[in-house]
Design a protein around this motif. Structure first.
Motif, PDB file in Angstrom:
ATOM      1  N   GLY A  26       9.249  21.905   7.787  1.00 54.09           N
ATOM      2  CA  GLY A  26       9.978  20.678   8.079  1.00 54.09           C
ATOM      3  C   GLY A  26      11.426  20.763   7.652  1.00 54.09           C
ATOM      4  N   THR A  27      12.127  19.628   7.807  1.00 54.17           N
ATOM      5  CA  THR A  27      13.560  19.554   7.504  1.00 54.17           C
ATOM      6  C   THR A  27      13.864  18.188   6.911  1.00 54.17           C
ATOM      7  N   THR A  28      14.824  18.153   6.011  1.00 52.42           N
ATOM      8  CA  THR A  28      15.243  16.864   5.453  1.00 52.42           C
ATOM      9  C   THR A  28      16.127  16.136   6.461  1.00 52.42           C
ATOM     10  N   VAL A  29      15.851  14.847   6.623  1.00 53.07           N
ATOM     11  CA  VAL A  29      16.650  13.989   7.491  1.00 53.07           C
ATOM     12  C   VAL A  29      17.754  13.309   6.685  1.00 53.07           C
ATOM     13  N   GLU A  30      17.449  13.024   5.457  1.00 49.00           N
ATOM     14  CA  GLU A  30      18.405  12.369   4.560  1.00 49.00           C
ATOM     15  C   GLU A  30      18.077  12.797   3.141  1.00 49.00           C
ATOM     16  N   ALA A  31      19.098  12.935   2.311  1.00 50.89           N
ATOM     17  CA  ALA A  31      18.899  13.258   0.899  1.00 50.89           C
ATOM     18  C   ALA A  31      20.061  12.694   0.110  1.00 50.89           C
ATOM     19  N   THR A  32      19.752  12.000  -0.972  1.00 49.09           N
ATOM     20  CA  THR A  32      20.779  11.444  -1.833  1.00 49.09           C
ATOM     21  C   THR A  32      20.441  11.747  -3.282  1.00 49.09           C
ATOM     22  N   ARG A  33      21.475  11.732  -4.095  1.00 46.67           N
ATOM     23  CA  ARG A  33      21.359  12.014  -5.519  1.00 46.67           C
ATOM     24  C   ARG A  33      20.776  13.410  -5.714  1.00 46.67           C
ATOM     25  N   THR A  34      19.760  13.564  -6.566  1.00 46.11           N
ATOM     26  CA  THR A  34      19.343  14.917  -6.916  1.00 46.11           C
ATOM     27  C   THR A  34      17.858  15.134  -6.664  1.00 46.11           C
ATOM     28  N   VAL A  35      17.549  16.036  -5.723  1.00 45.43           N
ATOM     29  CA  VAL A  35      16.195  16.542  -5.491  1.00 45.43           C
ATOM     30  C   VAL A  35      16.316  18.053  -5.374  1.00 45.43           C
ATOM     31  N   ARG A  36      15.462  18.771  -6.093  1.00 45.55           N
ATOM     32  CA  ARG A  36      15.501  20.232  -6.073  1.00 45.55           C
ATOM     33  C   ARG A  36      14.181  20.775  -5.535  1.00 45.55           C
ATOM     34  N   ALA A  37      14.260  21.926  -4.884  1.00 41.94           N
ATOM     35  CA  ALA A  37      13.085  22.584  -4.312  1.00 41.94           C
ATOM     36  C   ALA A  37      12.945  23.968  -4.919  1.00 41.94           C
ATOM     37  N   THR A  38      11.708  24.335  -5.231  1.00 41.66           N
ATOM     38  CA  THR A  38      11.393  25.675  -5.737  1.00 41.66           C
ATOM     39  C   THR A  38      10.042  26.090  -5.170  1.00 41.66           C
ATOM     40  N   GLY A  39       9.775  27.385  -5.185  1.00 45.66           N
ATOM     41  CA  GLY A  39       8.438  27.854  -4.828  1.00 45.66           C
ATOM     42  C   GLY A  39       8.370  28.525  -3.485  1.00 45.66           C
ATOM     43  N   GLY A  40       8.330  27.755  -2.412  1.00 43.23           N
ATOM     44  CA  GLY A  40       8.202  28.334  -1.078  1.00 43.23           C
ATOM     45  C   GLY A  40       9.430  29.104  -0.662  1.00 43.23           C
ATOM     46  N   GLY A  41      10.579  28.504  -0.838  1.00 46.52           N
ATOM     47  CA  GLY A  41      11.839  29.168  -0.567  1.00 46.52           C
ATOM     48  C   GLY A  41      12.572  29.415  -1.876  1.00 46.52           C
ATOM     49  N   LYS A  42      13.764  29.913  -1.783  1.00 46.49           N
ATOM     50  CA  LYS A  42      14.529  30.147  -3.007  1.00 46.49           C
ATOM     51  C   LYS A  42      14.904  28.814  -3.647  1.00 46.49           C
ATOM     52  N   PRO A  43      15.102  28.770  -4.959  1.00 47.10           N
ATOM     53  CA  PRO A  43      15.495  27.513  -5.617  1.00 47.10           C
ATOM     54  C   PRO A  43      16.784  26.974  -5.013  1.00 47.10           C
ATOM     55  N   ARG A  44      16.806  25.667  -4.718  1.00 40.82           N
ATOM     56  CA  ARG A  44      17.963  25.103  -4.038  1.00 40.82           C
ATOM     57  C   ARG A  44      18.001  23.598  -4.240  1.00 40.82           C
ATOM     58  N   LEU A  45      19.180  23.060  -4.046  1.00 39.73           N
ATOM     59  CA  LEU A  45      19.372  21.619  -4.041  1.00 39.73           C
ATOM     60  C   LEU A  45      19.075  21.108  -2.638  1.00 39.73           C
ATOM     61  N   VAL A  46      18.266  20.076  -2.538  1.00 41.44           N
ATOM     62  CA  VAL A  46      17.872  19.542  -1.232  1.00 41.44           C
ATOM     63  C   VAL A  46      18.956  18.597  -0.736  1.00 41.44           C
ATOM     64  N   LEU A  47      19.521  18.942   0.412  1.00 43.48           N
ATOM     65  CA  LEU A  47      20.560  18.139   1.048  1.00 43.48           C
ATOM     66  C   LEU A  47      20.105  17.767   2.456  1.00 43.48           C
ATOM     67  N   ILE A  48      20.949  17.115   3.221  1.00 44.59           N
ATOM     68  CA  ILE A  48      20.620  16.816   4.619  1.00 44.59           C
ATOM     69  C   ILE A  48      20.499  18.138   5.388  1.00 44.59           C
ATOM     70  N   ASP A  49      19.484  18.221   6.246  1.00 43.64           N
ATOM     71  CA  ASP A  49      19.209  19.404   7.082  1.00 43.64           C
ATOM     72  C   ASP A  49      18.797  20.626   6.248  1.00 43.64           C
ATOM     73  N   THR A  50      18.228  20.387   5.090  1.00 45.36           N
ATOM     74  CA  THR A  50      17.677  21.489   4.301  1.00 45.36           C
ATOM     75  C   THR A  50      16.283  21.824   4.813  1.00 45.36           C
ATOM     76  N   ASP A  51      16.012  23.093   5.029  1.00 41.04           N
ATOM     77  CA  ASP A  51      14.681  23.510   5.475  1.00 41.04           C
ATOM     78  C   ASP A  51      13.685  23.392   4.319  1.00 41.04           C
ATOM     79  N   ILE A  52      12.484  22.918   4.664  1.00 41.52           N
ATOM     80  CA  ILE A  52      11.397  22.794   3.697  1.00 41.52           C
ATOM     81  C   ILE A  52      10.301  23.772   4.109  1.00 41.52           C
ATOM     82  N   PHE A  53       9.768  24.492   3.126  1.00 45.02           N
ATOM     83  CA  PHE A  53       8.795  25.545   3.393  1.00 45.02           C
ATOM     84  C   PHE A  53       7.447  25.209   2.760  1.00 45.02           C
ATOM     85  N   ALA A  54       6.410  25.840   3.293  1.00 40.62           N
ATOM     86  CA  ALA A  54       5.089  25.728   2.674  1.00 40.62           C
ATOM     87  C   ALA A  54       5.181  26.225   1.238  1.00 40.62           C
ATOM     88  N   ASN A  55       4.461  25.551   0.357  1.00 42.47           N
ATOM     89  CA  ASN A  55       4.441  25.839  -1.080  1.00 42.47           C
ATOM     90  C   ASN A  55       5.723  25.421  -1.797  1.00 42.47           C
TER      91      ASN A  55
END
Length: 297
Positions: A26-55
């Protein structure tokens, strides 16, 4: 012994594993303030149009908000203090999900099911599981347990001992903890005062894009029909205030007796009366200074 074939196999397996881990879901449609992603993809800050991966494991701070659309149309809002992981994701060529499992350990999130069969979705929390029936609902995990607010459709809520209840009325609430699945746990007054902590996404949807909104803030007032943890006794009916009673009339005073002549001693009880002239009369007789009828001679 030639180890080259084995080394090649390990490299290929690792590459395939990396591809599987990095599978976009999936993909983020909107993101505000601070959300971080780890695990499926490389560690990253979640912004608008950030790809989301399994795990992927998505963690938000106290004001975090990430709105994610998965490939089958499922929508997820990662809200304040949330810790959500896309634990299992299997889809086919028709862009529908065969299996989607989301694990949440804390905080608030919203789930809106997509185009796949309802049996494909499962939400896991520390207190139990939520089965989806074509649904939109909010979840907040606190020290009390897993709090669920149904916004549309129906859910089947089970505790860890597989004691289950179906929640199917809009704005119904449920609490899942070691005591089981409890419905109607808060009254409207308690929910209204605690709604921001229990369901922040439900109370304020201004930061959400239109597809992620459910226009359900009225649930916190109109349809919260839960019993309070602490029974509050009803207020007694007010006692009507009657008009003050009129005071009792004063008792009539006896007529003033004529004061005795200060010059003549009065000796009641001797059977005689004393006239104004000082003369004595028998009982039943009266005298005065000018005329004394019945005067003894």
């Amino acid at each position: 012994m030639n180890l080259a074939p084995y080394a090649a196999a390990v490299i290929i397996f690792a590459a395939l594993s990396t591809i599987a881990l990095a599978e976009k879901v999936g993909t983020t449609v909107e993101a505000t303030r601070t959300v971080r992603a780890t695990g499926g993809g490389k560690p990253r800050l979640v912004l608008i149009d950030t790809d989301i991966f399994a795990n992927d494991r998505l963690r938000a701070n106290a004001s975090g908000n990430a709105q994610i659309r998965l490939i089958d149309g499922t929508k997820i809002v990662v809200g304040p203090n949330a810790d959500v992981k896309i634990d299992d994701f299997v889809f086919d060529q028709n862009k529908t999900v065969k299996r989607l499992t989301i694990s949440a350990t804390r905080g608030a999130f919203r789930f809106i099911s997509g185009n796949s069969k309802h049996t494909a979705y499962k939400i896991k929390t520390p207190n139990g599981t939520i089965g989806v029936r074509g649904t939109a609902f909010d979840v907040t995990i606190t020290n009390r347990g897993t709090n669920i607010a149904l916004l549309r459709g129906a859910v089947n809520v089970c505790d860890r001992g597989q004691r289950c209840q179906e929640i199917k009325n809009r704005c119904d609430y449920a609490l899942v903890n070691r005591r089981g699945v409890t419905r109607d746990r808060l009254n409207s007054e308690v929910l209204h005062t605690q709604a921001q902590a229990l369901f922040p996404l439900l109370v304020n949807e201004t930061r959400l894009r239109r597809p992620f909104k459910q226009y359900a803030s009225g649930c916190t007032v109109r349809r919260a029909k839960l019993v309070p943890d602490k029974i509050v006794p009803a207020r007694p009916a007010p006692v009507p205030i009657s008009a003050p009673a009129a005071p009792d009339p004063p008792e009539p005073s006896p007529p003033d007796a004529s004061p005795p002549d200060p010059g003549v001693p009065n000796n009641p009880g001797n059977g005689q009366a004393v006239g104004n002239s000082g003369e004595k009369f028998n009982d039943g007789q009266r005298g005065n200074s000018t005329n004394a009828p019945g005067r003894n001679k």
